[in-house]
Design an enzyme around this catalytic site. Structure first.
Site, PDB file in Angstrom:
ATOM      1  N   CYS A  43      29.640  46.446  39.156  1.00 10.76           N
ATOM      2  CA  CYS A  43      30.886  46.674  39.889  1.00 10.76           C
ATOM      3  C   CYS A  43      30.637  47.077  41.336  1.00 10.76           C
ATOM      4  O   CYS A  43      31.190  46.489  42.263  1.00 10.76           O
ATOM      5  CB  CYS A  43      31.719  47.741  39.182  1.00 10.76           C
ATOM      6  SG  CYS A  43      33.284  48.084  40.030  1.00 10.76           S
ATOM      7  N   CYS A  48      33.033  43.992  41.519  1.00  5.72           N
ATOM      8  CA  CYS A  48      34.391  44.334  41.932  1.00  5.72           C
ATOM      9  C   CYS A  48      34.501  44.804  43.377  1.00  5.72           C
ATOM     10  O   CYS A  48      35.358  44.330  44.135  1.00  5.72           O
ATOM     11  CB  CYS A  48      34.954  45.438  41.044  1.00  5.72           C
ATOM     12  SG  CYS A  48      34.331  45.510  39.370  1.00  5.72           S
ATOM     13  N   LYS A  51      33.310  42.222  46.217  1.00  2.00           N
ATOM     14  CA  LYS A  51      34.212  41.072  46.139  1.00  2.00           C
ATOM     15  C   LYS A  51      35.590  41.424  46.690  1.00  2.00           C
ATOM     16  O   LYS A  51      36.197  40.651  47.433  1.00  2.00           O
ATOM     17  CB  LYS A  51      34.314  40.615  44.683  1.00  2.00           C
ATOM     18  CG  LYS A  51      35.174  39.393  44.447  1.00  2.00           C
ATOM     19  CD  LYS A  51      35.149  39.018  42.980  1.00  2.00           C
ATOM     20  CE  LYS A  51      35.649  40.145  42.114  1.00  2.00           C
ATOM     21  NZ  LYS A  51      35.613  39.846  40.674  1.00  2.00           N
ATOM     22  N   TYR A 177      38.290  34.179  36.280  1.00  5.41           N
ATOM     23  CA  TYR A 177      38.723  35.035  37.385  1.00  5.41           C
ATOM     24  C   TYR A 177      37.711  35.074  38.524  1.00  5.41           C
ATOM     25  O   TYR A 177      38.095  35.127  39.701  1.00  5.41           O
ATOM     26  CB  TYR A 177      39.055  36.440  36.877  1.00  5.41           C
ATOM     27  CG  TYR A 177      37.877  37.285  36.493  1.00  5.41           C
ATOM     28  CD1 TYR A 177      37.307  38.178  37.403  1.00  5.41           C
ATOM     29  CD2 TYR A 177      37.323  37.218  35.220  1.00  5.41           C
ATOM     30  CE1 TYR A 177      36.227  38.963  37.058  1.00  5.41           C
ATOM     31  CE2 TYR A 177      36.245  37.998  34.866  1.00  5.41           C
ATOM     32  CZ  TYR A 177      35.700  38.864  35.786  1.00  5.41           C
ATOM     33  OH  TYR A 177      34.613  39.643  35.439  1.00  5.41           O
ATOM     34  N   GLU A 181      38.760  33.829  42.292  1.00  6.10           N
ATOM     35  CA  GLU A 181      38.691  34.822  43.358  1.00  6.10           C
ATOM     36  C   GLU A 181      37.819  34.333  44.507  1.00  6.10           C
ATOM     37  O   GLU A 181      38.196  34.456  45.686  1.00  6.10           O
ATOM     38  CB  GLU A 181      38.169  36.145  42.803  1.00  6.10           C
ATOM     39  CG  GLU A 181      39.195  36.864  41.935  1.00  6.10           C
ATOM     40  CD  GLU A 181      38.655  38.103  41.258  1.00  6.10           C
ATOM     41  OE1 GLU A 181      39.475  38.941  40.828  1.00  6.10           O
ATOM     42  OE2 GLU A 181      37.419  38.243  41.131  1.00  6.10           O
ATOM     43  N   HIS A 435      64.799  49.160  45.964  1.00  7.52           N
ATOM     44  CA  HIS A 435      65.275  48.007  46.738  1.00  7.52           C
ATOM     45  C   HIS A 435      65.076  48.245  48.237  1.00  7.52           C
ATOM     46  O   HIS A 435      65.315  49.334  48.723  1.00  7.52           O
ATOM     47  CB  HIS A 435      66.758  47.777  46.440  1.00  7.52           C
ATOM     48  CG  HIS A 435      67.312  46.569  47.107  1.00  7.52           C
ATOM     49  ND1 HIS A 435      67.072  45.294  46.641  1.00  7.52           N
ATOM     50  CD2 HIS A 435      68.083  46.446  48.224  1.00  7.52           C
ATOM     51  CE1 HIS A 435      67.686  44.437  47.436  1.00  7.52           C
ATOM     52  NE2 HIS A 435      68.299  45.104  48.398  1.00  7.52           N
ATOM     53  N   GLU A 440      61.168  45.525  41.758  1.00 16.27           N
ATOM     54  CA  GLU A 440      62.457  45.777  41.109  1.00 16.27           C
ATOM     55  C   GLU A 440      62.885  44.632  40.201  1.00 16.27           C
ATOM     56  O   GLU A 440      63.704  44.817  39.295  1.00 16.27           O
ATOM     57  CB  GLU A 440      63.541  46.040  42.153  1.00 16.27           C
ATOM     58  CG  GLU A 440      63.926  44.837  42.985  1.00 16.27           C
ATOM     59  CD  GLU A 440      65.074  45.140  43.948  1.00 16.27           C
ATOM     60  OE1 GLU A 440      66.043  45.815  43.541  1.00 16.27           O
ATOM     61  OE2 GLU A 440      64.995  44.696  45.107  1.00 16.27           O
TER      62      GLU A 440
END
Length: 458
Positions: A43, A48, A51, A177, A181, A435, A440
């Site tokens: 990682c 992670c 990247k 993934y 990515e 909002h 939302e």
């Protein structure tokens, strides 16, 4: 005199190993950890974190392009790839040093070198034996590639993070993934990107509506995606490389990257010799307590090939420490673990996708919204956001939340709490939205999506 040198010896100083060792050390246990590479693991060093830093860098291309719609006049920007890589490397080194400091502050002894298990209570490193009451395997995983002609010419995600020059054209093989990515990263920096996938759509295992929508958005950004495509061979040319598919098509590239899977790092650890059970992929087989078939040997993280995510490895590691050294037995709960893909646009998900829900629950209600984000109305960007709720028709419980669009991972983290708590669709409906925000929409969807056909439960 203690029977063993340590109460726990951890092999692998990645996220799971460090988390477990630190917590055990914090409870007063005598703990050692070994690492034959840089402290931080996949990682921090080659996954992670670096990247995500490159993802951030690539996203500036969108910001520059979108700014004109909001009245900004920006001179033609230029980009310095080596400068970004240098900055990324500095940050990774800083984090690695932080990991070292955290281990030291927790009283954990760090031993440099490759650990090999020689018996249920002994690890050997550089010819020296260390004994421990418990051994924790947290050695992670590594990229794998198929055995085809010319495969020696390809790079993996490891090398992609350290390329000295930004490729003008890159072929990426894989649809998971990591592949999507990096496709977004290189596309954002201006490379021509060709992505080849064996299946019909990207991101196998994610919700089908998300998969289809992501492919559409990536193609809209200029990424060339070839579905149902397999590579036959790769040849080195004067200009770079040629990639030949099984049906004879040829693609030229400066760099060919493979992201077609990973395998647990168990080879050479001595596990088979001491009787530790592994599966066909080499993963350590563990029970709900992360214990192997050898009572003194535990394993967490990617080396177990359960859910290969950094926070999962950390949670598994901490559960082991709590169970063994704090008289607080904890089983890691692998249900409803949220996940994100830092593609462009990004994906966030928690819970069951529609197909999984239909097979497990039979009758489900689907709520789906597609819309252009407010920012895109002025920027002129055609990208659309997709949000989806999967609900058990009988109990009204929300079984899954899925999103493609800006901030999807950030939004999904909050929704994961609701899904983990067993929230109903009625509770979502009763929640007041913020909002104006994209988030939302998850509490304002009222119309059920009617599918032409439904899968029967198994």
């Amino acid at each position: 005199m203690p029977r063993y040198d340590f109460e726990m010896f951890t092999i692998g100083a990645g996220s799971g190993g460090v988390a477990s060792s630190r917590r055990a050390g914090g409870y007063g246990a005598r703990v050692a950890i070994c690492e034959d590479s840089r402290v931080g693991g996949t990682c921090v060093i080659r996954g992670c974190v670096p990247k995500k830093l490159l993802v951030y860098g690539a996203q500036f291309a969108d910001a520059f392009a979108d700014s004109a719609g909001f009245g900004w006049t920006v001179p033609t920007p230029s980009f310095d790839w080596p400068a970004l890589i240098e900055a990324k490397d500095r940050e990774i080194e800083r984090l690695s040093q932080i990991y070292r400091t955290m281990l030291k502050n927790s009283g954990v002894e760090l031993i440099e070198g490759r650990g090999v298990v020689v018996d249920p209570h002994t690890v050997e490193i550089n010819g020296r034996a260390y004994t421990a009451e418990k051994i924790l395997i947290a050695s992670g995983s590594h990229p794998t590639v198929p055995d085809i002609p010319g495969i020696e010419h390809v790079i993996s995600s490891n090398e992609a993070l350290d390329l000295p020059v930004l490729p003008r054209r890159i072929v990426i093989v894989g649809g998971g993934y990591i592949a999507v990515e990096f496709a977004g990263i290189f596309n954002g920096f201006g490379s021509e990107v060709v992505e080849m996938i064996r299946r019909d759509e990207l991101l196998y295992g994610f919700d089908d509506d998300i998969r289809v929508a992501l492919g559409q958005e990536m193609r809209g950004r200029g990424i060339e995606i070839h579905a149902r495509t397999q590579v036959a061979r790769i040849e080195k040319r004067a200009h770079g490389y040629s990639v030949f598919t099984t049906i004879g098509h040829e693609f030229s590239a400066d760099v060919v990257m493979y992201a077609t899977g990973r395998k647990p790092n168990t080879n050479g650890l001595g596990l088979a010799e001491v009787g530790v059970e592994t599966n066909d992929n080499g993963a350590v087989v563990v029970d709900e307590w992360s214990c192997s078939n050898i009572p003194s040997i535990y394993a967490v993280g990617d080396v177990t090939d359960r859910i290969n995510l950094t926070p999962v490895a950390i949670a598994e590691g901490r559960a082991v420490a709590e169970t063994l050294f704090n008289d607080n037995p904890i089983k890691m709960d692998h249900a409803n673990v949220p996940s994100a893909v830092f593609s462009q646009p990004p994906v966030g998900a928690v819970g069951l996708n529609e197909e999984q829900a239909r097979r497990q629950y039979g009758e489900v209600d689907i709520y789906l919204a597609r819309f252009k984000a407010m920012k895109n109305t002025l920027s002129g960007r055609e990208e659309r956001t997709l949000m989806k709720l999967v609900v058990d028709a009988r109990s009204d419980r929300v079984l899954g939340c899925h999103m493609l669009g800006p901030d999807a991972p950030e939004i999904m983290q909050g929704l994961a709490i609701a899904v983990k708590c067993g929230a109903s669709k009625r509770m979502f409906d009763q929640t007041v939205g913020i909002h104006p925000s994209a988030a939302e929409e998850f509490v304002t969807m009222r119309e059920k999506l009617v599918r032409p056909a439904k899968l029967a439960a198994d």
